[in-house]
Design a protein around this motif. Sequence first.
Motif, PDB file in Angstrom:
ATOM      1  N   HIS A 121       0.839  -1.203   0.000  1.00  0.00           N
ATOM      2  CA  HIS A 121       0.000   0.000   0.000  1.00  0.00           C
ATOM      3  C   HIS A 121       0.877   1.258   0.000  1.00  0.00           C
ATOM      4  N   ALA A 122       1.903   1.260   0.832  1.00  0.00           N
ATOM      5  CA  ALA A 122       2.787   2.424   0.929  1.00  0.00           C
ATOM      6  C   ALA A 122       3.533   2.650  -0.387  1.00  0.00           C
ATOM      7  N   LEU A 123       4.045   1.594  -0.983  1.00  0.00           N
ATOM      8  CA  LEU A 123       4.778   1.751  -2.240  1.00  0.00           C
ATOM      9  C   LEU A 123       3.845   2.209  -3.362  1.00  0.00           C
ATOM     10  N   HIS A 124       2.624   1.694  -3.367  1.00  0.00           N
ATOM     11  CA  HIS A 124       1.640   2.118  -4.369  1.00  0.00           C
ATOM     12  C   HIS A 124       1.320   3.606  -4.197  1.00  0.00           C
ATOM     13  N   ALA A 125       1.148   4.037  -2.943  1.00  0.00           N
ATOM     14  CA  ALA A 125       0.884   5.456  -2.677  1.00  0.00           C
ATOM     15  C   ALA A 125       2.081   6.317  -3.082  1.00  0.00           C
ATOM     16  N   TRP A 126       3.296   5.822  -2.835  1.00  0.00           N
ATOM     17  CA  TRP A 126       4.503   6.550  -3.226  1.00  0.00           C
ATOM     18  C   TRP A 126       4.535   6.759  -4.739  1.00  0.00           C
ATOM     19  N   THR A 127       4.202   5.709  -5.480  1.00  0.00           N
ATOM     20  CA  THR A 127       4.174   5.830  -6.938  1.00  0.00           C
ATOM     21  C   THR A 127       3.096   6.818  -7.365  1.00  0.00           C
ATOM     22  N   ASN A 128       1.927   6.748  -6.715  1.00  0.00           N
ATOM     23  CA  ASN A 128       0.865   7.717  -7.015  1.00  0.00           C
ATOM     24  C   ASN A 128       1.339   9.144  -6.741  1.00  0.00           C
ATOM     25  N   ALA A 129       2.052   9.340  -5.643  1.00  0.00           N
ATOM     26  CA  ALA A 129       2.564  10.675  -5.310  1.00  0.00           C
ATOM     27  C   ALA A 129       3.531  11.162  -6.381  1.00  0.00           C
ATOM     28  N   ASN A 130       4.408  10.298  -6.836  1.00  0.00           N
ATOM     29  CA  ASN A 130       5.363  10.682  -7.887  1.00  0.00           C
ATOM     30  C   ASN A 130       4.659  10.998  -9.199  1.00  0.00           C
ATOM     31  N   LEU A 131       3.654  10.213  -9.541  1.00  0.00           N
ATOM     32  CA  LEU A 131       2.904  10.485 -10.768  1.00  0.00           C
ATOM     33  C   LEU A 131       2.177  11.825 -10.664  1.00  0.00           C
ATOM     34  N   ALA A 132       1.637  12.102  -9.481  1.00  0.00           N
ATOM     35  CA  ALA A 132       0.965  13.387  -9.275  1.00  0.00           C
ATOM     36  C   ALA A 132       1.955  14.546  -9.392  1.00  0.00           C
ATOM     37  N   LEU A 133       3.159  14.377  -8.874  1.00  0.00           N
ATOM     38  CA  LEU A 133       4.174  15.432  -8.994  1.00  0.00           C
ATOM     39  C   LEU A 133       4.525  15.704 -10.454  1.00  0.00           C
ATOM     40  N   ILE A 134       4.637  14.651 -11.221  1.00  0.00           N
ATOM     41  CA  ILE A 134       4.946  14.804 -12.649  1.00  0.00           C
ATOM     42  C   ILE A 134       3.855  15.627 -13.332  1.00  0.00           C
ATOM     43  N   GLN A 135       2.609  15.440 -12.890  1.00  0.00           N
ATOM     44  CA  GLN A 135       1.472  16.172 -13.465  1.00  0.00           C
ATOM     45  C   GLN A 135       1.278  17.539 -12.795  1.00  0.00           C
ATOM     46  N   ARG A 136       2.172  17.871 -11.868  1.00  0.00           N
ATOM     47  CA  ARG A 136       2.125  19.140 -11.136  1.00  0.00           C
ATOM     48  C   ARG A 136       0.842  19.298 -10.322  1.00  0.00           C
ATOM     49  N   ASP A 137       0.342  18.162  -9.842  1.00  0.00           N
ATOM     50  CA  ASP A 137      -0.850  18.154  -8.991  1.00  0.00           C
ATOM     51  C   ASP A 137      -0.370  18.014  -7.549  1.00  0.00           C
ATOM     52  N   LEU A 138       0.024  19.132  -6.958  1.00  0.00           N
ATOM     53  CA  LEU A 138       0.635  19.108  -5.631  1.00  0.00           C
ATOM     54  C   LEU A 138      -0.331  18.637  -4.549  1.00  0.00           C
ATOM     55  N   GLY A 139      -1.601  18.974  -4.677  1.00  0.00           N
ATOM     56  CA  GLY A 139      -2.579  18.529  -3.681  1.00  0.00           C
ATOM     57  C   GLY A 139      -2.705  17.008  -3.652  1.00  0.00           C
ATOM     58  N   SER A 140      -2.769  16.415  -4.823  1.00  0.00           N
ATOM     59  CA  SER A 140      -2.845  14.960  -4.910  1.00  0.00           C
ATOM     60  C   SER A 140      -1.543  14.308  -4.438  1.00  0.00           C
ATOM     61  N   ALA A 141      -0.428  14.917  -4.796  1.00  0.00           N
ATOM     62  CA  ALA A 141       0.870  14.390  -4.361  1.00  0.00           C
ATOM     63  C   ALA A 141       0.959  14.396  -2.839  1.00  0.00           C
ATOM     64  N   LEU A 142       0.504  15.468  -2.228  1.00  0.00           N
ATOM     65  CA  LEU A 142       0.522  15.561  -0.755  1.00  0.00           C
ATOM     66  C   LEU A 142      -0.401  14.517  -0.149  1.00  0.00           C
ATOM     67  N   ALA A 143      -1.584  14.342  -0.724  1.00  0.00           N
ATOM     68  CA  ALA A 143      -2.533  13.353  -0.203  1.00  0.00           C
ATOM     69  C   ALA A 143      -1.947  11.943  -0.262  1.00  0.00           C
ATOM     70  N   HIS A 144      -1.337  11.610  -1.392  1.00  0.00           N
ATOM     71  CA  HIS A 144      -0.735  10.271  -1.546  1.00  0.00           C
ATOM     72  C   HIS A 144       0.476  10.109  -0.612  1.00  0.00           C
ATOM     73  N   SER A 145       1.253  11.170  -0.460  1.00  0.00           N
ATOM     74  CA  SER A 145       2.406  11.105   0.448  1.00  0.00           C
ATOM     75  C   SER A 145       1.954  10.911   1.888  1.00  0.00           C
ATOM     76  N   THR A 146       0.884  11.586   2.266  1.00  0.00           N
ATOM     77  CA  THR A 146       0.331  11.418   3.604  1.00  0.00           C
ATOM     78  C   THR A 146      -0.157   9.993   3.806  1.00  0.00           C
ATOM     79  N   SER A 147      -0.846   9.472   2.799  1.00  0.00           N
ATOM     80  CA  SER A 147      -1.330   8.079   2.859  1.00  0.00           C
ATOM     81  C   SER A 147      -0.158   7.116   2.996  1.00  0.00           C
ATOM     82  N   MET A 148       0.901   7.381   2.252  1.00  0.00           N
ATOM     83  CA  MET A 148       2.090   6.522   2.313  1.00  0.00           C
ATOM     84  C   MET A 148       2.684   6.549   3.718  1.00  0.00           C
ATOM     85  N   ALA A 149       2.806   7.728   4.281  1.00  0.00           N
ATOM     86  CA  ALA A 149       3.412   7.856   5.598  1.00  0.00           C
ATOM     87  C   ALA A 149       2.580   7.181   6.685  1.00  0.00           C
ATOM     88  N   GLU A 150       1.268   7.219   6.513  1.00  0.00           N
ATOM     89  CA  GLU A 150       0.379   6.593   7.510  1.00  0.00           C
ATOM     90  C   GLU A 150       0.505   5.092   7.446  1.00  0.00           C
TER      91      GLU A 150
END
Length: 150
Positions: A121-150
């Motif tokens: 789950h954490a690795l999947h969220a990390w990948t989602n966060a990176n994909l969001a960063l590539i798309q410059r979607d900082l809100g989504s990147a933060l949400a996925h990073s938070t999910s990963m950390a939890e």
Amino acid sequence: MCLAETGESALEAGRAAIRRRDWRGAFDLLAAAANEGVALEPADLESLGEAAWITGRYEEFFRAYERAHAAHLERGYSQGAAWAAALLASEYFPRGELALGAGWHQTAARLIEGLPEGPAHALHAWTNANLALIQRDLGSALAHSTSMAE
């Protein structure tokens, strides 16, 4: 001393090399065991993949983890299969292998759905966060990073 003199199989010697962090030896021995037709356990295939990655054998890394994924599925180990799929996605994307990355990412998403939270789950969220960063979607990147950390 060679394996024939010790009576140790290539698989046993490969596992011992992993424990010693002898990555080159581990790769050579585990690959030899696989080439001899020994059915490697999912953990052995992951060790082969890890040794391949560390020694710069990237194509062998991908093959080993694809085989690990299949072996986990065959044994009904959904967490292990999800981990392998998430790891493959996280490594295919940076190489520019977008179709392969997306396929493995979707496989991981399907497998982790309904499973107790774990490393996949954490690795999947990390990948989602990176994909969001590539798309410059900082809100989504933060949400996925938070999910990963939890």
